[in-house]
Motif scaffolding. Sequence first.
Motif, short mmCIF file in Angstrom:
data_model
loop_
_atom_site.label_atom_id
_atom_site.label_comp_id
_atom_site.label_asym_id
_atom_site.label_seq_id
_atom_site.Cartn_x
_atom_site.Cartn_y
_atom_site.Cartn_z
N ALA A 69 0.84 -1.21 0.00
CA ALA A 69 0.00 0.00 0.00
C ALA A 69 0.87 1.25 0.00
O ALA A 69 0.55 2.23 -0.69
CB ALA A 69 -0.95 0.00 1.19
N ILE A 70 1.96 1.23 0.75
CA ILE A 70 2.89 2.36 0.75
C ILE A 70 3.38 2.60 -0.68
O ILE A 70 3.42 3.74 -1.16
CB ILE A 70 4.10 2.10 1.69
CG1 ILE A 70 3.66 2.05 3.14
CG2 ILE A 70 5.20 3.14 1.47
CD1 ILE A 70 3.46 3.37 3.80
N GLY A 71 3.75 1.54 -1.37
CA GLY A 71 4.23 1.68 -2.75
C GLY A 71 3.19 2.31 -3.66
O GLY A 71 3.51 3.20 -4.46
N VAL A 93 12.69 -1.23 -4.35
CA VAL A 93 12.86 -1.90 -3.06
C VAL A 93 14.35 -2.02 -2.78
O VAL A 93 15.12 -2.41 -3.67
CB VAL A 93 12.18 -3.29 -3.06
CG1 VAL A 93 12.38 -4.00 -1.74
CG2 VAL A 93 10.70 -3.16 -3.39
N ALA A 94 14.76 -1.68 -1.57
CA ALA A 94 16.19 -1.71 -1.23
C ALA A 94 16.79 -3.09 -1.47
O ALA A 94 17.82 -3.22 -2.14
CB ALA A 94 16.41 -1.26 0.20
N TRP A 95 16.18 -4.13 -0.92
CA TRP A 95 16.66 -5.49 -1.09
C TRP A 95 15.48 -6.37 -1.44
O TRP A 95 14.41 -6.26 -0.86
CB TRP A 95 17.28 -6.03 0.19
CG TRP A 95 18.64 -5.51 0.53
CD1 TRP A 95 19.33 -4.48 -0.07
CD2 TRP A 95 19.48 -5.98 1.58
NE1 TRP A 95 20.53 -4.30 0.55
CE2 TRP A 95 20.65 -5.20 1.56
CE3 TRP A 95 19.35 -6.98 2.53
CZ2 TRP A 95 21.70 -5.41 2.46
CZ3 TRP A 95 20.37 -7.19 3.43
CH2 TRP A 95 21.54 -6.40 3.38
N ILE A 122 12.38 5.47 2.44
CA ILE A 122 11.38 5.21 3.47
C ILE A 122 11.73 3.85 4.06
O ILE A 122 11.73 2.84 3.35
CB ILE A 122 9.95 5.23 2.91
CG1 ILE A 122 9.59 6.65 2.45
CG2 ILE A 122 8.95 4.73 3.96
CD1 ILE A 122 8.21 6.78 1.83
N LEU A 123 12.07 3.86 5.34
CA LEU A 123 12.57 2.67 6.04
C LEU A 123 11.46 2.02 6.85
O LEU A 123 10.76 2.69 7.61
CB LEU A 123 13.70 3.10 6.98
CG LEU A 123 14.28 2.05 7.92
CD1 LEU A 123 15.06 1.00 7.13
CD2 LEU A 123 15.18 2.72 8.95
N THR A 172 13.90 -5.40 3.02
CA THR A 172 12.90 -5.81 2.04
C THR A 172 11.61 -5.01 2.18
O THR A 172 10.69 -5.18 1.38
CB THR A 172 12.59 -7.32 2.15
OG1 THR A 172 12.07 -7.59 3.45
CG2 THR A 172 13.83 -8.16 1.89
N GLN A 173 11.54 -4.16 3.19
CA GLN A 173 10.39 -3.30 3.41
C GLN A 173 10.85 -1.84 3.43
O GLN A 173 10.34 -1.02 4.19
CB GLN A 173 9.72 -3.65 4.74
CG GLN A 173 9.26 -5.08 4.85
CD GLN A 173 7.81 -5.23 4.48
OE1 GLN A 173 6.98 -4.44 4.84
NE2 GLN A 173 7.52 -6.28 3.73
N THR A 174 11.84 -1.55 2.62
CA THR A 174 12.40 -0.20 2.52
C THR A 174 12.37 0.23 1.05
O THR A 174 12.83 -0.51 0.18
CB THR A 174 13.85 -0.18 3.05
OG1 THR A 174 13.81 -0.48 4.45
CG2 THR A 174 14.50 1.18 2.85
N TYR A 175 11.79 1.39 0.82
CA TYR A 175 11.77 1.96 -0.53
C TYR A 175 12.87 2.99 -0.69
O TYR A 175 12.98 3.91 0.12
CB TYR A 175 10.43 2.64 -0.83
CG TYR A 175 9.31 1.69 -1.16
CD1 TYR A 175 9.33 0.95 -2.35
CD2 TYR A 175 8.23 1.54 -0.32
CE1 TYR A 175 8.31 0.08 -2.66
CE2 TYR A 175 7.19 0.68 -0.63
CZ TYR A 175 7.24 -0.05 -1.80
OH TYR A 175 6.21 -0.91 -2.12
#
Length: 187
Positions: A69-71, A93-95, A122-123, A172-175
């Motif tokens: 949803a953030i994405g 996505v960072a990773w 966004i972390l 994996t939850q960082t943009y």
Amino acid sequence: MSKRNFKASAQGSLDGLCGIYSIINACDLMLGGKLDYDYRSKLFCKLTNLLDDGRPIGDIIFDGIDFRAIGKLIDVASRTLALDHKVAIERTVAWKSKKGQLARFWADLSNYVAPAEGRTAILGLEGKHYHWTVIERVTENQLKLADSDELSRLNKANCSLDETKIHQLLPTQTYLLKSYPVEDVDV
């Protein structure tokens, strides 16, 4: 009646809208603080109006929003900025995998985050805070944050990628966000 120490709930202490705030803060940070109160308010209303995912609105506001949803909301903010400010946001996505060490993730963030060049992140956090926040700067020992809940920094010594430290960073939850200029905007 028994006496107890009364403590009023602070505004924002009962909601999980940190994801919305992180998007707005990231946009403003990447644009050099150019978004005034009225524009941030407009963007807040636009993004919160899109939160309907079938749950009761109270549950959505209390529980917050997930990574996907953030994405989607970042994409909406990007289209809005493109129309109004001729700037869009690219997100990655960072990773893709949970495998890795804190030192590598820290180095990746350090090499990427540069708000003056239109790049931030966004972390996603767990542990002491289940929270979305914006990275403003990375030093050898700290993440400096632009945060909606007055969280100003995370010390590396208190961070891990698992449950072994106070703050669990979620690669994996960082943009990773990058702003770029646009001329013509397709709506």
